[in-house]
Write an enzyme that holds these catalytic residues in place. Structure first.
Site, PDB file in Angstrom:
ATOM      1  N   HIS A   9       0.819  -1.205   0.000  1.00 23.64           N
ATOM      2  CA  HIS A   9       0.000   0.000   0.000  1.00 23.64           C
ATOM      3  C   HIS A   9       0.858   1.263   0.000  1.00 23.64           C
ATOM      4  CE1 HIS A   9      -4.077  -1.454   0.224  1.00 23.64           C
ATOM      5  NE2 HIS A   9      -3.817  -2.230   1.268  1.00 23.64           N
ATOM      6  N   CYS A  63       0.245   2.677  -4.612  1.00 21.16           N
ATOM      7  CA  CYS A  63      -0.522   3.855  -4.992  1.00 21.16           C
ATOM      8  C   CYS A  63       0.240   5.126  -4.654  1.00 21.16           C
ATOM      9  CB  CYS A  63      -1.871   3.860  -4.275  1.00 21.16           C
ATOM     10  SG  CYS A  63      -2.960   2.530  -4.818  1.00 21.16           S
TER      11      CYS A  63
END
Length: 323
Positions: free
Chosen positions: A90, A142
């Site tokens: 993440h 991301c």
């Protein structure tokens, strides 16, 4: 006899098992890349450190452990060495701490313990490199564009590519982002402190192991963010800073495994092109792969002009004879 340059790597895969942030392909990404580093790029398996959160690795990918591994790699670097960091997990964006920049967002990766590692931390690592050593970061996360603070954009939001219609859909896809609000909520639950200042929570939980961004006064922070004239940082990001990256399942016809979309695209590019590719070529071709798959993310390249055209991981043409 001439001394052989070292090839060193730190590979981090965070699947966040049994949490609401669980991903499925990140550990597969770094295991696949480990094999590629050994078989194609001549890395010694004993000089590749692997950190995963599934219990199979000896070291968990906490913020402190990741930074310790990266520090150790940079500390032993000498001129001519090739350093590589692959992160799959993440990512997030946090509000800038600098006065007068209220709308700027800074990039960070999210280790398994939520002890964020920020763009300032990566800039500090790159600045410590000895002249002549290179440090390539591939971040399949991301908001990863710009993850080395102030690195020059070579391929990014201003880069225009030919549009290609998607032809190969994926059967499963999940974004690899944790919103700032969710990060703050999780940290607040751990500290019990009622504040929206993320620095307060991270310093309370991790103290000296927290990011430099939260520990240093602004004047000193500016010093760490500064560029060196011979900057050797190379960032291949899975997407632009304002985009998300996908955790996906490849179609059965291409193997049917969980993976990060960008990591998988890189592997596909390398398999298709056995001869050495430049950093620019690797990112450009990865963009084509993702577009063909119908995945809406745009990999980026950040580095100086010379490194944009340098060979990815300094692959030697002679190695192709053993492929």
């Amino acid at each position: 006899m001439e001394k052989e340059n070292k090839r060193l790597a730190v590979l981090v895969g965070c699947n966040y098992p049994n949490t609401r942030n669980e991903l499925h392909g990140c550990i597969n990404d770094v295991l696949t890349m480990r094999d590629t580093l050994v078989n194609r790029f001549g890395f010694d398996p004993n000089r590749i450190e692997l950190l995963t959160d599934d219990g199979s690795a000896s070291v968990l990918p906490t913020g402190a452990n990741i930074k310790k591994a990266l520090d150790a790699m940079v500390d032993q670097a000498e001129p001519g060495d090739v350093l590589y960091f692959h992160y799959s997990g993440h990512g997030t964006r946090i509000p800038s701490l600098k006065p007068g920049r209220p709308f700027r967002q800074d990039e960070a990766i999210v280790p398994c313990d939520f002890n964020l590692i920020t763009d300032v931390d990566f800039r500090q690592l790159v600045n410590r490199l000895p002249k002549g050593a290179s440090f390539t970061i591939l971040s399949d996360s991301c908001h990863s564009g710009g993850l080395i603070d102030r690195e020059k954009e070579q391929i990014g939001p201003s880069h225009v590519t030919t549009e290609i219609s998607g032809t190969l859909s994926v059967s499963y896809s999940k974004t690899k982002a944790i919103p700032f609000e969710s990060i703050l909520e999780h940290l607040t639950s751990l500290t019990g402190i009622s504040t929206s200042d993320i620095a307060t929570h991270l310093l309370e939980l991790f103290a000296a192991d927290a990011s430099l961004k939260f520990r240093l006064p602004l004047l000193e922070l500016n010093f760490f963010e500064s560029l060196k004239p011979d900057d050797e940082g190379i960032l291949l990001s899975g997407c632009q800073a304002d985009e998300t990256s996908a955790d996906m399942m490849t179609p059965v016809i291409t193997g049917g495994k969980a993976c990060g979309a960008f990591s998988n695209a890189i592997e596909m590019v390398l398999k298709k092109h056995e001869s050495p590719l430049s950093n620019r070529e690797v990112v450009t071709l990865a963009r084509v792969v993702l577009k063909e798959q119908g995945i809406e993310q745009h990999p980026c390249l950040y580095c100086n002009d010379e490194n944009a055209n340098a060979t990815f991981l300094c692959q030697l043409a002679a190695r192709n004879s053993s492929l």
